[in-house]
Motif scaffolding. Structure first.
Motif, PDB file in Angstrom:
ATOM      1  N   UNK A 149     -12.176  28.540 -69.145  1.00 42.61           N
ATOM      2  CA  UNK A 149     -11.373  28.616 -70.373  1.00 42.61           C
ATOM      3  C   UNK A 149     -11.507  27.370 -71.253  1.00 42.61           C
ATOM      4  N   UNK A 150     -12.685  26.782 -71.276  1.00 49.90           N
ATOM      5  CA  UNK A 150     -12.947  25.654 -72.177  1.00 49.90           C
ATOM      6  C   UNK A 150     -12.902  26.126 -73.628  1.00 49.90           C
ATOM      7  N   UNK A 151     -12.220  25.362 -74.487  1.00 52.01           N
ATOM      8  CA  UNK A 151     -12.217  25.645 -75.918  1.00 52.01           C
ATOM      9  C   UNK A 151     -12.372  24.325 -76.673  1.00 52.01           C
ATOM     10  N   UNK A 152     -12.277  24.365 -77.983  1.00 48.58           N
ATOM     11  CA  UNK A 152     -12.490  23.155 -78.770  1.00 48.58           C
ATOM     12  C   UNK A 152     -11.512  22.052 -78.392  1.00 48.58           C
ATOM     13  N   UNK A 153     -10.225  22.379 -78.300  1.00 46.42           N
ATOM     14  CA  UNK A 153      -9.234  21.357 -77.979  1.00 46.42           C
ATOM     15  C   UNK A 153      -9.490  20.743 -76.606  1.00 46.42           C
ATOM     16  N   UNK A 154      -9.898  21.571 -75.662  1.00 41.59           N
ATOM     17  CA  UNK A 154     -10.218  21.068 -74.324  1.00 41.59           C
ATOM     18  C   UNK A 154     -11.427  20.140 -74.379  1.00 41.59           C
ATOM     19  N   UNK A 155     -12.431  20.525 -75.148  1.00 45.33           N
ATOM     20  CA  UNK A 155     -13.631  19.690 -75.269  1.00 45.33           C
ATOM     21  C   UNK A 155     -13.314  18.344 -75.911  1.00 45.33           C
ATOM     22  N   UNK A 156     -12.470  18.363 -76.931  1.00 44.55           N
ATOM     23  CA  UNK A 156     -12.075  17.116 -77.585  1.00 44.55           C
ATOM     24  C   UNK A 156     -11.281  16.231 -76.628  1.00 44.55           C
ATOM     25  N   UNK A 157     -10.409  16.851 -75.850  1.00 50.06           N
ATOM     26  CA  UNK A 157      -9.627  16.088 -74.863  1.00 50.06           C
ATOM     27  C   UNK A 157     -10.526  15.490 -73.797  1.00 50.06           C
ATOM     28  N   UNK A 158     -11.556  16.228 -73.416  1.00 49.36           N
ATOM     29  CA  UNK A 158     -12.500  15.724 -72.423  1.00 49.36           C
ATOM     30  C   UNK A 158     -13.183  14.450 -72.925  1.00 49.36           C
ATOM     31  N   UNK A 159     -13.684  14.477 -74.143  1.00 48.87           N
ATOM     32  CA  UNK A 159     -14.374  13.304 -74.660  1.00 48.87           C
ATOM     33  C   UNK A 159     -13.401  12.170 -74.993  1.00 48.87           C
ATOM     34  N   UNK A 160     -12.175  12.488 -75.285  1.00 49.27           N
ATOM     35  CA  UNK A 160     -11.168  11.436 -75.443  1.00 49.27           C
ATOM     36  C   UNK A 160     -10.960  10.709 -74.116  1.00 49.27           C
ATOM     37  N   UNK A 161     -10.925  11.471 -73.017  1.00 46.18           N
ATOM     38  CA  UNK A 161     -10.795  10.865 -71.693  1.00 46.18           C
ATOM     39  C   UNK A 161     -12.020  10.012 -71.371  1.00 46.18           C
ATOM     40  N   UNK A 162     -13.197  10.546 -71.654  1.00 40.84           N
ATOM     41  CA  UNK A 162     -14.431   9.811 -71.365  1.00 40.84           C
ATOM     42  C   UNK A 162     -14.491   8.512 -72.171  1.00 40.84           C
ATOM     43  N   UNK A 163     -14.011   8.566 -73.389  1.00 43.20           N
ATOM     44  CA  UNK A 163     -13.961   7.359 -74.221  1.00 43.20           C
ATOM     45  C   UNK A 163     -13.151   6.262 -73.535  1.00 43.20           C
ATOM     46  N   UNK A 164     -12.137   6.660 -72.777  1.00 41.27           N
ATOM     47  CA  UNK A 164     -11.248   5.705 -72.126  1.00 41.27           C
ATOM     48  C   UNK A 164     -11.670   5.359 -70.701  1.00 41.27           C
ATOM     49  N   UNK A 165     -12.802   5.892 -70.243  1.00 42.88           N
ATOM     50  CA  UNK A 165     -13.348   5.524 -68.934  1.00 42.88           C
ATOM     51  C   UNK A 165     -14.117   4.212 -69.102  1.00 42.88           C
ATOM     52  N   UNK A 166     -13.727   3.195 -68.395  1.00 41.88           N
ATOM     53  CA  UNK A 166     -14.233   1.845 -68.655  1.00 41.88           C
ATOM     54  C   UNK A 166     -15.698   1.652 -68.285  1.00 41.88           C
ATOM     55  N   UNK A 167     -16.198   2.440 -67.331  1.00 39.97           N
ATOM     56  CA  UNK A 167     -17.530   2.144 -66.793  1.00 39.97           C
ATOM     57  C   UNK A 167     -18.565   3.254 -66.982  1.00 39.97           C
ATOM     58  N   UNK A 168     -18.176   4.456 -67.377  1.00 42.17           N
ATOM     59  CA  UNK A 168     -19.140   5.551 -67.471  1.00 42.17           C
ATOM     60  C   UNK A 168     -20.162   5.269 -68.569  1.00 42.17           C
ATOM     61  N   UNK A 169     -21.432   5.248 -68.165  1.00 40.53           N
ATOM     62  CA  UNK A 169     -22.508   5.006 -69.131  1.00 40.53           C
ATOM     63  C   UNK A 169     -23.501   6.169 -69.201  1.00 40.53           C
ATOM     64  N   UNK A 170     -23.526   7.010 -68.165  1.00 38.07           N
ATOM     65  CA  UNK A 170     -24.445   8.150 -68.130  1.00 38.07           C
ATOM     66  C   UNK A 170     -23.638   9.418 -67.916  1.00 38.07           C
ATOM     67  N   UNK A 171     -23.866  10.413 -68.800  1.00 38.27           N
ATOM     68  CA  UNK A 171     -23.014  11.587 -68.828  1.00 38.27           C
ATOM     69  C   UNK A 171     -23.848  12.854 -69.008  1.00 38.27           C
ATOM     70  N   UNK A 172     -23.601  13.843 -68.145  1.00 37.46           N
ATOM     71  CA  UNK A 172     -24.272  15.138 -68.220  1.00 37.46           C
ATOM     72  C   UNK A 172     -23.200  16.202 -68.070  1.00 37.46           C
TER      73      UNK A 172
END
Length: 233
Positions: A149-172
């Motif tokens: 049930x991924x939708x636009x709002x979920x996708x935006x929330x996902x990347x908002x979380x990733x933005x706040x991950x201090x060490x993630x540099x590689x993402x798939x």
């Protein structure tokens, strides 16, 4: 890497010096009971650093997810984890067990997580975004969230979380359930651009063609640290 295809065979392995193992148990119907047995064994793997668990389509529900992550936590030293759990029944509760546990895995650097078709739905996806930022040392993340049930709002929330991950540099990421059109694909690209720590990005999405697609992709290429970007449709 040692590879095991039968749950009963794990009992024959000496865990005292075991550093790398793959456990391939697709379509075995091990359920929560089998997960408990596997978790108890994993808890004894004190020097294990590299673990692949292929448990696709095993009728695993929330309790089984809890057993597994508790075993991984007890092992203590895993830094490279492939956790392939597609076509099970995590739902919201199992997702919460899983990510709360991952947040306590202090040595985890690389995570490949397949949660495709796990009935997670919107509220379960929000649990992922809440705890993803709390995995302390994670640098490399590959995650499949298709058919949840991924939708636009979920996708935006996902990347908002990733933005706040201090060490993630590689993402798939596979978020291909959501279909993006002119307006919301632009919103997604803008949110991706905020993830300035990313240097390698692979993204699988669905989209409806529009004239601004190339412009949006070009804007992602301008991310300061990005050296590799692939998008799959």
């Amino acid at each position: 890497m040692i590879t095991i295809y039968n749950l009963n065979k794990i009992k024959e392995i000496d865990t005292s010096q075991l550093k790398s193992i793959g456990i391939e148990l697709k379509f075995k119907e091990i359920g929560d009971k089998g997960c408990n047995e596997l978790a108890q064994w994993l808890g004894n793997c004190e020097v294990l650093t590299d673990l692949k668990l292929q448990l696709k389509d095993n009728q695993i529900e929330a309790e089984g997810f809890n057993f597994l992550i508790q075993g991984i936590k007890k092992a203590g030293n895993i830094n490279n984890l492939q956790f392939l759990l597609a076509d099970n029944y995590a739902k919201i509760k199992g997702t919460q067990y899983l990510f709360q546990g991952l947040a306590e895995c202090n040595n985890l650097i690389s995570l490949k997580l397949d949660l495709g078709s796990n009935s997670i739905k919107t509220n379960g996806l929000q649990v992922i975004y809440q705890y993803l930022t709390q995995i302390p040392n994670l640098k490399y993340l590959q995650m499949n969230l298709e058919n949840n049930d991924m939708n636009l709002n979920s996708a935006l929330s996902l990347f908002e979380a990733i933005k706040n991950c201090k060490n993630i540099s590689s993402l798939d990421l596979n978020i291909s359930e959501g279909t993006f059109n002119t307006q919301n694909y632009q919103s997604l690209c803008q949110k991706i651009k905020e993830c300035q720590r990313i240097n390698t990005l692979a993204l699988q999405v669905q989209y409806k063609f529009y004239k601004g697609m190339s412009k949006c992709k070009a804007s992602i290429y301008k991310m300061k640290r990005l050296v590799k970007f692939q998008v799959y449709y």
